[in-house]
Design a protein around this motif. Sequence first.
Motif: not given
Length: 291
Positions: A117-124, A140-146, A186-191
């Motif tokens: 959970f801490a890793l997930l939180n740190q990601a955002f 954030t929208q991309l990653l929460t969707g994933a 999400a990774a490709a879209a984020a790039g």
Amino acid sequence: MSASAPALPPFFNPHFERVGKALKEFLPADSPQVVLDAMGYTLLAPSKRVRGVLVCLAADLCGNASRALPVACAIEAVHAASLMLDDLPSMDNAPLRRGRPSSHTTYGEAVTILAAFALLNQAFAHIAKSYEAAMAQRLTQLLTGAVGLDGLVGGQAEDVLATERALSFETLERIHRRKTGMLFSAAAAAGVVTANGSSSDLAALTAYAKNLGLAFQIVDDLLDVTGTTAETGKAVRADVRKTTFVSFSGVDGARELADELCKTAAAALAPFGDRANALLELATFVAARRL
Ligand code: GRG
């Protein structure tokens, strides 16, 4: 995969190294120490960092990889959290990960869940602090969707509930498009987003990653049957109670399907011509990977 750095083809570099270096700065300087230790134990363990590298390669293709690293790290952190949760006794009960005892084997279940959970939180948190508001919102929208019900959580839920039950091919595909494919997309879209790529770049790279992600999972199923712990860094023959692409289509059928998906992924990059060579090599790597 042994607990040392995996032997990856040259196109992974320099992004593999850049992501690895940035990940070392990613963890917060906080306490309790044991939770931080558990976060680093899985996040920084030797791995392919393929999702982080994919963020950078997509950004590169759109002309600017200079802003890709924070979200590449965030995606690697989400992925590491998902591995820690996936390995828990109540999920896959996996003893090994990335060539080491899995997180709960080393730190226990409670610390592992908290560290995930801490890793997930740190990601955002990392996305919020690294980008201006509009870009942070898109990422954030991309990653929460994933991560959400249409992504890792939903795919995992269906997967866990389906253990020891027969599945249709359609259900199997839906599970893995969510559980594995969505984070690749999400990774490709984020790039693309960090490079301010166009909507046609976004469409092409999302189509590429969607097919690549499913192929990646099919090869994962194949490696469970044909691979070794030394190569993969995890227990093999572990999927016997599950319907997988191999139990559904056989080794040859699953391999054909993975090859086909990698070709479809590559075809989506046609508009970029030779500029997409590294991503084409990534598709070839995924189809043939042994680690
Ligand atoms: C809330 C983040 C979160 C997740 C909850 C547990 C869960 C839902 C989802 C599990 C998703 C999962 C572990 C899918 C498997 C994907 C996969 C093929 C993993 C192996 O990836 P590699 O080969 O591993 O890239 P390395 O170690 O190289 O990173």
